[in-house]
Design an enzyme around this catalytic site. Structure first.
Site, PDB file in Angstrom:
ATOM      1  N   CYS A 180      -3.028   1.040 -12.291  1.00 54.49           N
ATOM      2  CA  CYS A 180      -3.853   0.015 -12.522  1.00 54.49           C
ATOM      3  C   CYS A 180      -4.506  -0.202 -14.567  1.00 54.49           C
ATOM      4  O   CYS A 180      -4.399  -1.694 -14.909  1.00 54.49           O
ATOM      5  CB  CYS A 180      -5.420  -0.098 -12.399  1.00 54.49           C
ATOM      6  N   HIS A 181      -4.522   0.596 -15.341  1.00 52.26           N
ATOM      7  CA  HIS A 181      -4.155   0.683 -16.505  1.00 52.26           C
ATOM      8  C   HIS A 181      -3.558   1.041 -17.483  1.00 52.26           C
ATOM      9  O   HIS A 181      -3.929   1.947 -18.829  1.00 52.26           O
ATOM     10  CB  HIS A 181      -6.330   1.495 -16.650  1.00 52.26           C
ATOM     11  N   MET A 187     -13.247  -4.496  -9.902  1.00 56.24           N
ATOM     12  CA  MET A 187     -13.499  -2.755 -10.208  1.00 56.24           C
ATOM     13  C   MET A 187     -13.631  -2.608  -8.775  1.00 56.24           C
ATOM     14  O   MET A 187     -15.386  -2.613  -9.257  1.00 56.24           O
ATOM     15  CB  MET A 187     -13.571  -2.364 -11.283  1.00 56.24           C
ATOM     16  N   LYS A 226      16.040  -2.086  -6.222  1.00 54.76           N
ATOM     17  CA  LYS A 226      14.969  -1.817  -7.150  1.00 54.76           C
ATOM     18  C   LYS A 226      16.087  -0.597  -8.105  1.00 54.76           C
ATOM     19  O   LYS A 226      16.211  -0.499  -9.381  1.00 54.76           O
ATOM     20  CB  LYS A 226      14.043  -0.944  -6.824  1.00 54.76           C
ATOM     21  N   ASP A 242      10.646   5.926  -5.973  1.00 49.86           N
ATOM     22  CA  ASP A 242      10.212   4.959  -6.439  1.00 49.86           C
ATOM     23  C   ASP A 242      10.379   3.650  -6.251  1.00 49.86           C
ATOM     24  O   ASP A 242      10.383   2.996  -6.857  1.00 49.86           O
ATOM     25  CB  ASP A 242       8.829   4.731  -7.255  1.00 49.86           C
ATOM     26  N   ASN A 296      13.439  -6.090  -8.827  1.00 53.88           N
ATOM     27  CA  ASN A 296      11.620  -5.831  -8.457  1.00 53.88           C
ATOM     28  C   ASN A 296      11.522  -7.106  -7.322  1.00 53.88           C
ATOM     29  O   ASN A 296      12.422  -7.330  -7.532  1.00 53.88           O
ATOM     30  CB  ASN A 296      10.469  -5.579  -9.313  1.00 53.88           C
ATOM     31  N   CYS A 313      -6.417   6.891 -12.127  1.00 48.38           N
ATOM     32  CA  CYS A 313      -6.405   5.146 -12.839  1.00 48.38           C
ATOM     33  C   CYS A 313      -5.148   4.580 -13.514  1.00 48.38           C
ATOM     34  O   CYS A 313      -5.133   3.350 -13.727  1.00 48.38           O
ATOM     35  CB  CYS A 313      -7.965   5.573 -14.292  1.00 48.38           C
ATOM     36  N   GLY A 349       0.685  -0.869   0.307  1.00 51.56           N
ATOM     37  CA  GLY A 349      -0.016  -0.021   0.194  1.00 51.56           C
ATOM     38  C   GLY A 349       0.794   1.760  -0.278  1.00 51.56           C
ATOM     39  O   GLY A 349       0.447   2.318   0.143  1.00 51.56           O
TER      40      GLY A 349
END
Length: 698
Positions: A632-633, A669, A357, A330, A416, A629, A202
């Site tokens: 995920c997309h 979703m 990473k 990140d 990763n 979005c 998270g």
């Protein structure tokens, strides 16, 4: 779920004749024998924990399959897993039973000879938790202790199951529903002695990372350690209180870390040395990602992107090493941590190894945390060297502001979560590597939003950033890398076509097994990198493989299920291949099983509706899509879990209900009505129609 039993051929004489491969003198000293603990010293044919034993080397002493006969491997049996989502779990094996877990934590026990299903347990993980999982609702594995199999669910439960029946023995909750933080769990739990240790995910949305330990017999919490300071500047009443002041001194007095928790969540690898009685916790990225917003560009921000060693009995702090002080790209240090005893500088060193990473391979003293050395295995531009104490010298060029900077590696990481392996025979570590870069820049006047990826970056949908990203993508390379941790250098590399090649397993017959993005499962010579065998799997296996022995026969098992973060990147690049649903594949010498034909390639995407929105509405939709979005997309609405440029007319008609009402909750979703208004959804939809029209026919 379907299992297929295939006929077998007895090849023992051939195996015995072929296993006498010569071996060079090992660089690594043998790891000393551990205490009489089946998880420390499993039987040669067992694989009872994520890394096989406490060293987490993913090294098997089995030699029936070797370099001379590996070409005779064939499919023994397979199980259809009835999902197109990513399957990232390393299966476990003991006593003739293979245990596996899927997205939503659905767990199954198979007869390891035949693939017959013995039991399946569905914890009924709430599908709305799918929106909290940055890279699909995956699970990376299980834990085992005595007569129990233990799962960690996406919604934060630890559940111990009876190994024979699959019935729950105990359940405990590791975090509460309705917490101010967007916690989830995607990593495997670990059993260390009499404790189950687990972290959580998270960090992109906003969490205060912690690790906690539970009694393996009862599920009762035994200790908890927070990995960022208490934002209210008070004790928590847990094991980390003793170093809360030390952590707090490395954070600004102001900054959004107080609201979002700071990150550092241990979302994957956790390791254990029973002789030293230490638990090693690899921590995640900071949140917000941008240090400007997080901590006023001040401080190291402990313990983000670090390895933290804790007393296994009490959870008390013992030492830490921070790979990236003030992390803001990140990058995570949650990747595999492997133990070995290596001869370095003329003496045996007890080491802990990791390739996080940031593009470097680290070797630390696992008793003290002393930095021994580190070396880059891909192109990188952030590190100018190391100070005497091992602190990295960070180049100013990668500290971005509103002016955008290209930084290597990118947020996907040079290595990763895909598991790493180490062979004490060759003295080499093996892992999938990814060379990449990314363009970072601050978004002006950024404010965090609940349940969104809170980076503070200028936005994935920014057209200028997209062009710079295209330039950065020219650096992309992927490899299977063998690293020499004694001489601090690459031993060999095998180029692979795309990012997302799977985890690695190595055997005493000097074979390295890895799933590839060619949608194959392959075996390589552990000393040279020469490819010796490859099997078409119809989906890229990203998980770690295992090997086990049953009735004198060596089997090799792997989950083939393309998904997760790497899949989103590759879908976004428009190079995803047609694939079958996920399967558990099990191989043996002489196996004669066959997979059914791959489904025919999907037809061309449907023609999009005409664009009727204003330029301003499309621009607003681009911004909202990047915030809510894109995780995920896909960046620029390319690929992802579902490529929204390719929606059908029916889906376009239902778009607002899908986003605002959770019409597709059963598919993961959930409703986003709490963070996007109807006007916002209309803008996002307009942007997607614009993107579809831009790329129609491409």
């Amino acid at each position: 779920m379907r299992a297929v039993l295939c006929s077998t051929v007895t090849v023992l004489a051939l195996v015995l004749a072929g296993c006498a491969a010569t071996a060079q003198a090992p660089i690594a000293a043998a790891t000393p024998a551990r205490a009489a603990d089946p998880l420390a010293n499993p039987a040669p044919g067992d694989w009872p924990s994520d890394g096989r034993d406490y060293t987490a080397q993913r090294y098997s002493p089995l030699t029936q399959v070797n370099r001379q006969n590996v070409g005779q491997l064939g499919l023994a049996w397979y199980a259809d897993l009835d999902t197109y989502r990513g399957v990232e779990a390393t299966p476990l094996y003991a006593d003739g039973v293979l245990y596996n877990t899927l997205s939503w934590n659905i767990t199954t026990a198979y007869d390891a000879r035949t693939g017959a299903v013995m039991w399946t347990y569905d914890p009924q993980t709430p599908r709305e938790y799918g929106r909290l999982a940055c890279c699909e609702p995956v699970s990376r594995g299980l834990a085992m202790s005595g007569d129990k199999v233990i799962i960690a669910t996406l919604d934060g439960r630890l559940i111990a199951l009876d190994r024979r029946t699959g019935q729950p023995v105990w359940t405990t909750r590791t975090f509460e529903h309705g917490s101010r933080y967007a916690y989830s769990i995607t990593g495997a739990p670990r059993v260390f002695g009499d404790k189950v240790v687990v972290g959580q995910s998270g960090g992109d949305l906003g969490v205060r990372g912690f690790v906690s330990a539970y009694n393996v017999e009862t599920g009762a919490e035994e200790w908890k350690f927070y990995l960022t300071p208490n934002p209210e500047d008070r004790p928590d009443g847990v094991a980390s209180d003793g170093v809360n002041a030390m952590m707090r001194a490395t954070w600004s007095d102001e900054g959004l870390w107080r609201e979002l928790g700071g990150g550092a969540n241990p979302w994957d690898a956790i390791a254990y040395d029973p002789a030293l009685n230490l638990v090693y916790v690899g921590t995640g990225n900071a949140v917000p990602h941008a240090r400007f917003y997080r901590s006023n560009n001040q401080g190291d921000n402990l313990f983000v992107c670090s390895i933290v060693a804790l007393d296994a009995t009490t959870g008390a702090y013992r030492w830490h090493y921070q790979m990236n002080p003030g992390e803001e790209w990140d990058w995570t240090c949650t990747q595999s941590m492997i133990q070995a005893d290596l001869q370095i500088g003329g003496r045996i060193r007890q080491v802990l190894m990791q390739a996080p990473k940031n593009g470097f391979f680290y070797v630390l003293d696992r008793a003290t945390g002393e930095f021994i050395h580190a070396g880059a295995h891909v192109f990188q531009n952030w590190n100018l060297g190391f100070e005497a104490d091992g602190r990295p010298i960070t180049a100013d060029i990668v500290r971005y502001g509103e002016d955008q900077r290209m930084v290597a590696p990118g947020p996907g990481g040079a290595h990763n979560w895909f598991p790493m392996a180490f062979s004490p025979r060759t003295g080499l570590a093996y892992f999938p590597a990814y060379q990449s870069a990314f363009v970072y820049g601050l978004q002006r006047d950024w404010q965090p939003q609940p349940m969104r990826s809170n980076s503070g970056w200028a936005g994935f949908g920014n057209p200028h950033a997209a062009q710079l990203l295209a330039d950065a993508n020219e650096l992309e390379r992927a490899y299977l890398t063998a690293w020499d941790p004694v001489n601090n250098e690459i031993a060999w590399q095998v180029p692979l076509p795309r990012h997302g090649n799977g985890g690695v397993m190595v055997t005493a017959s000097d074979l390295v097994f890895e799933g590839t993005t060619r949608q194959t499962f392959a075996a390589f010579n552990a000393r040279t990198g020469q490819q010796l065998w490859e099997y078409p799997t119809q989906s890229a296996p990203v998980a770690g493989a295992i090997t086990y022995e049953l009735d004198g026969v060596q089997y090799i098992a792997i989950n083939a299920g393309w998904g997760g973060g790497a899949a989103q990147i590759e879908r976004g690049a428009g190079i995803e291949m047609p694939r079958a649903p996920a399967r558990l594949l099990v191989f043996r010498l002489g196996g004669t099983g066959q997979l059914p034909p791959l489904p025919p390639q999907a037809s061309a995407p449907p023609e999009p509706p005409p664009l009727r929105a204003s330029e301003a509405q499309v621009a607003r939709g681009r911004e909202l899509f990047g915030q809510a979005c894109a995780v995920c997309h896909g960046q620029n609405a390319i690929g992802g879990v579902k490529d929204l440029r390719h929606m059908t007319a029916e889906t376009h008609g239902l778009f607002n209900r899908i986003v605002r009402e959770g019409l597709y909750l059963d598919k993961g979703m959930a409703s986003f009505a709490d963070i996007v208004s109807e006007e916002d959804v209309n803008a996002i939809h307009a942007y997607l129609i614009a993107r579809a029209n831009e790329d129609w026919g491409r």
